[in-house]
Design a protein around this motif. Structure first.
Motif, mmCIF file in Angstrom:
data_model
loop_
_atom_site.group_PDB
_atom_site.id
_atom_site.type_symbol
_atom_site.label_atom_id
_atom_site.label_comp_id
_atom_site.label_asym_id
_atom_site.label_seq_id
_atom_site.Cartn_x
_atom_site.Cartn_y
_atom_site.Cartn_z
ATOM 1 N N THR A 1 -11.840 1.125 -5.698
ATOM 2 C CA THR A 1 -11.516 1.976 -6.852
ATOM 3 C C THR A 1 -10.471 3.049 -6.544
ATOM 4 O O THR A 1 -9.973 3.683 -7.467
ATOM 5 C CB THR A 1 -12.796 2.690 -7.371
ATOM 6 O OG1 THR A 1 -13.399 3.362 -6.261
ATOM 7 C CG2 THR A 1 -13.781 1.701 -7.976
ATOM 8 N N ARG A 2 -10.148 3.263 -5.262
ATOM 9 C CA ARG A 2 -9.251 4.380 -4.938
ATOM 10 C C ARG A 2 -7.803 4.068 -5.360
ATOM 11 O O ARG A 2 -7.395 2.918 -5.481
ATOM 12 C CB ARG A 2 -9.308 4.750 -3.459
ATOM 13 C CG ARG A 2 -8.675 3.753 -2.496
ATOM 14 C CD ARG A 2 -8.208 4.451 -1.218
ATOM 15 N NE ARG A 2 -7.200 5.441 -1.558
ATOM 16 C CZ ARG A 2 -7.060 6.626 -0.981
ATOM 17 N NH1 ARG A 2 -7.843 6.952 0.023
ATOM 18 N NH2 ARG A 2 -6.127 7.455 -1.374
ATOM 19 N N ASP A 3 -7.030 5.135 -5.587
ATOM 20 C CA ASP A 3 -5.626 4.976 -5.948
ATOM 21 C C ASP A 3 -4.759 4.960 -4.692
ATOM 22 O O ASP A 3 -5.166 5.452 -3.637
ATOM 23 C CB ASP A 3 -5.176 6.140 -6.838
ATOM 24 C CG ASP A 3 -5.747 5.993 -8.238
ATOM 25 O OD1 ASP A 3 -5.870 4.837 -8.704
ATOM 26 O OD2 ASP A 3 -6.092 7.024 -8.844
ATOM 27 N N ALA A 4 -3.535 4.465 -4.865
ATOM 28 C CA ALA A 4 -2.566 4.522 -3.764
ATOM 29 C C ALA A 4 -2.093 5.962 -3.619
ATOM 30 O O ALA A 4 -1.852 6.633 -4.622
ATOM 31 C CB ALA A 4 -1.383 3.609 -4.066
ATOM 32 N N PRO A 5 -1.979 6.456 -2.379
ATOM 33 C CA PRO A 5 -1.557 7.850 -2.201
ATOM 34 C C PRO A 5 -0.046 8.060 -2.337
ATOM 35 O O PRO A 5 0.415 9.192 -2.262
ATOM 36 C CB PRO A 5 -2.018 8.162 -0.771
ATOM 37 C CG PRO A 5 -2.079 6.843 -0.076
ATOM 38 C CD PRO A 5 -2.366 5.805 -1.112
ATOM 39 N N ALA A 6 0.731 6.990 -2.504
ATOM 40 C CA ALA A 6 2.193 7.119 -2.662
ATOM 41 C C ALA A 6 2.685 5.885 -3.409
ATOM 42 O O ALA A 6 1.929 4.923 -3.619
ATOM 43 C CB ALA A 6 2.875 7.207 -1.284
ATOM 44 N N ALA A 7 3.968 5.902 -3.790
ATOM 45 C CA ALA A 7 4.515 4.782 -4.568
ATOM 46 C C ALA A 7 4.642 3.510 -3.721
ATOM 47 O O ALA A 7 4.648 2.402 -4.245
ATOM 48 C CB ALA A 7 5.877 5.170 -5.129
ATOM 49 N N GLY A 8 4.750 3.687 -2.417
ATOM 50 C CA GLY A 8 4.865 2.526 -1.538
ATOM 51 C C GLY A 8 4.497 2.927 -0.129
ATOM 52 O O GLY A 8 4.452 4.124 0.182
ATOM 53 N N GLY A 9 4.236 1.950 0.720
ATOM 54 C CA GLY A 9 3.896 2.266 2.103
ATOM 55 C C GLY A 9 3.188 1.089 2.739
ATOM 56 O O GLY A 9 3.254 -0.040 2.237
ATOM 57 N N LEU A 10 2.517 1.376 3.861
ATOM 58 C CA LEU A 10 1.782 0.336 4.577
ATOM 59 C C LEU A 10 0.289 0.636 4.488
ATOM 60 O O LEU A 10 -0.160 1.724 4.861
ATOM 61 C CB LEU A 10 2.207 0.312 6.052
ATOM 62 C CG LEU A 10 1.427 -0.640 6.964
ATOM 63 C CD1 LEU A 10 1.693 -2.109 6.607
ATOM 64 C CD2 LEU A 10 1.781 -0.388 8.439
ATOM 65 N N LEU A 11 -0.449 -0.336 3.950
ATOM 66 C CA LEU A 11 -1.918 -0.257 3.996
ATOM 67 C C LEU A 11 -2.335 -1.134 5.170
ATOM 68 O O LEU A 11 -1.964 -2.314 5.218
ATOM 69 C CB LEU A 11 -2.482 -0.765 2.669
ATOM 70 C CG LEU A 11 -4.007 -0.771 2.483
ATOM 71 C CD1 LEU A 11 -4.339 -0.687 0.993
ATOM 72 C CD2 LEU A 11 -4.666 -1.994 3.092
ATOM 73 N N LEU A 12 -3.051 -0.557 6.125
ATOM 74 C CA LEU A 12 -3.403 -1.310 7.337
ATOM 75 C C LEU A 12 -4.879 -1.093 7.640
ATOM 76 O O LEU A 12 -5.335 0.058 7.745
ATOM 77 C CB LEU A 12 -2.541 -0.819 8.502
ATOM 78 C CG LEU A 12 -2.588 -1.617 9.805
ATOM 79 C CD1 LEU A 12 -2.136 -3.060 9.607
ATOM 80 C CD2 LEU A 12 -1.712 -0.957 10.869
#
Ligand code: SAM
Length: 412
Positions: free
Chosen positions: A318-329
Motif C-alpha cells: 500500500t505504500r507510495d513511491a518516495p520519488a518520481a523514479g529510482g531503484l527499488l531493491l
C-alpha cells in the motif's frame, strides 16, 4: 616483487569485485569462479580489506607447489619459514579445501568442492585432489606448521578453531597445493555494525553486490520496502557517505609479523578524512514489521549513517513511491514450509500489482531463491542475474517499470 592475493566472494559477484579491486590499484586482476585473483604490494592487502564491499576475505598466497600425497604436503608446508609470518604465541586455525574445477579456490564456498576445518563440510562431489581425506590433510598441515615452530623456537602455536589469531588456508587442486594466510580474520561481511538481526538478514557483501549489479549510484533515489534489518539501505548509505566498510573493525593482518602499524594508520586516516557528512542521497527503508523498523534504526546508528536513511513502518502493498523514479531493491520474504509457500503464492501477484500501480518510472530489483518469482509477480524482467546466497542459488530480477507506457514491460 608483487605479492599474489585471492579474494573469495559470493558466486555471481566476481565482476563487481574485480572492479572494486582495480579501484584500490590491484594489478593482474583475474576473475574466476567464486573469487578474484590479483597482485600488488603488501599494503594492497590493507586497502583491499578496508575498502572492498564485496570480498568475503583477502588471502595472501604464501606458497604454491605440486603435491601428490599427505607426506609431500607436510614436507612442503614444514619448509615454509612460518616465523617470518607470525609468532608462536598466536592461536592458529587451518582450513583445507579441494576444488573440482580448474579455478583458483573459493575458500568461502569452494565451487563444487570439498573443504575441511573446524566447520568441515564435506560435499559429495568427487574432488580433483589425490589426497584421500581433507580432515587428514588439515591435520598434517597443522602438524607441519606446529612442528616447524617447535623445532625452531621450542614452542608451538595452539589451535583455536573459533576465534583464531591466524588462519592458514590450503587449497588443493589436482596435483597442486596453494598455501594462503588470511589477512582478513573475521570474514569481511562482518562490518561490526550489526546490532540486531532479523531472522534472515542478507550478508552485507551480498547486499553491496546487489547495489553494484543494479548499477545504483548515490544520486539515484533508493527504496528497500521490505528492509528487515536494513542491510541493503545501510550498505547504500555507506556508499553514499563514501565510508569504507572496514572502518569499524580490526583485521587478521594486524596479528602478522610483517604488519606495519604506521602504514595502516595512514591508510585508515585517509579513509576517515574522505567521509561525507551531508546526505547526497535519498535512501528510504521500510518494513511492515515494527521490530524490523527498530532493528534497522539500531543498525544504522551503529554504522554511523543514520542521517542518510529515512526509515518508515509501511506495507509494501500500500505504500507510495518516495520519488518520481529510482531503484527499488529488496529481497522479499521466501517460504520454507508449505503453508508459507502457499501464502507467498498469493503475496507475489499482489506485490506485482502494487509495483505496477505505484512505481512506474522505477526499476525494481528483487533477489529471490524462488526462480518462479517473475512469473508469479506478473512482470517481465529485463535481466535475471544468477548469484548465490550461501548455498542457495538465486536470481536478481531487474524489472523496468516504464512510466506511462508500462504495459510494454509487463506480461499481462
Ligand atoms: C527476507 S526479509 C528481508 C531481509 C533484509 N534484506 C535484511 O537484510 O535483513 C523480508 C522482510 O519482508 C518483510 N515483509 C513481509 N511482508 C511485507 C509487506 N507486506 N510489506 C513490507 N514488508 C514486508 C518482513 O517483515 C521481512 O522483514
Amino acid at each position: 616483487m608483487a605479492e599474489r592475493f585471492f579474494a573469495p566472494c559470493p558466486r555471481g559477484l566476481e565482476p563487481p569485485l574485480a572492479a572494486e579491486l582495480e579501484a584500490v590499484r590491484a594489478r593482474d586482476v583475474q576473475s574466476v569462479d567464486g573469487g578474484v585473483a590479483f597482485a600488488g604490494d603488501l599494503a594492497l592487502a590493507y586497502r583491499a580489506n578496508l575498502e572492498s564491499r564485496i570480498a568475503s576475505r583477502v588471502l595472501w598466497r604464501v606458497d604454491g607447489f605440486s603435491c601428490r600425497d599427505e607426506r609431500e604436503l607436510y614436507d612442503r608446508v614444514y619448509a615454509i619459514d612460518w616465523s617470518r609470518h607470525f609468532e608462536p604465541r598466536r592461536t592458529l586455525r587451518v582450513d583445507v579445501a579441494a576444488s573440482t574445477r580448474r579455478a583458483v579456490p573459493s575458500v568461502e564456498s569452494p565451487p563444487g568442492g570439498r573443504r575441511s576445518g573446524a566447520a568441515a563440510r564435506v560435499g559429495r562431489t568427487q574432488s580433483s585432489s589425490p589426497l584421500a581425506s581433507l580432515e587428514f590433510a588439515t591435520l598434517r598441515v597443522k602438524d607441519a606448521v606446529c612442528d616447524r615452530f617447535r623445532a625452531e623456537r621450542g614452542v608451538r602455536p595452539s589451535v583455536d578453531k573459533r576465534a583464531p589469531d591466524v588462519r592458514v588456508h590450503v587449497h588443493l587442486r589436482e596435483r597442486e597445493a596453494s598455501v594462503y594466510l588470511d589477512t582478513s580474520g573475521e570474514p569481511l561481511f562482518k562490518r561490526g555494525y550489526r546490532r540486531d538481526a532479523e531472522e534472515a538478514p542478507l550478508r552485507e557483501n551480498l547486499a553491496a553486490g546487489l547495489l553494484a549489479l543494479a548499477q545504483w549510484k548515490p544520486e539515484q533515489p533508493l527504496l528497500d520496502p521490505m528492509c528487515g534489518s536494513g542491510t541493503i539501505a545501510i550498505e547504500a548509505a555507506l556508499i553514499a557517505a563514501d565510508r569504507a566498510p572496514g572502518l569499524g573493525r580490526t583485521f587478521g593482518f594486524q596479528k602478522l609479523t610483517w604488519y606495519d602499524g604506521p602504514t595502516w594508520q595512514r591508510i585508515r586516516q585517509a579513509a576517515r578524512d574522505r567521509i561525507r557528512a551531508a546526505p547526497a542521497a535519498s535512501i528510504v527503508a521500510s518494513d511492515v514489521a515494527r521490530a524490523a523498523v527498530a532493528h534497522t534504526r539500531a543498525n544504522l546508528r551503529a554504522a554511523q549513517v543514520e542521517s542518510f536513511v529515512l526509515v518508515e513502518e509501511a506495507d509494501v502493498l500500500t505504500r507510495d513511491a518516495p520519488a518520481a523514479g529510482g531503484l527499488l531493491l529488496a529481497n522479499p520474504p521466501y517460504g520454507v514450509r508449505l503453508a508459507e509457500a502457499k501464502a507467498l503464492e498469493a503475496f507475489y501477484p499482489r506485490l506485482g500489482d502494487a509495483l505496477k500501480r505505484r512505481f512506474s518510472g522505477w526499476t525494481a530489483g528483487l533477489l529471490s531463491g524462488d526462480l518462479r518469482l517473475a512469473k508469479l509477480i506478473g512482470l517481465k524482467p529485463a535481466r535475471r542475474i544468477p548469484l548465490w546466497n550461501g548455498a542457495i542459488e538465486c536470481r536478481l530480477f531487474l524489472f523496468p517499470l516504464v512510466a506511462g507506457s508500462a504495459r510494454g514491460a509487463m506480461l499481462k
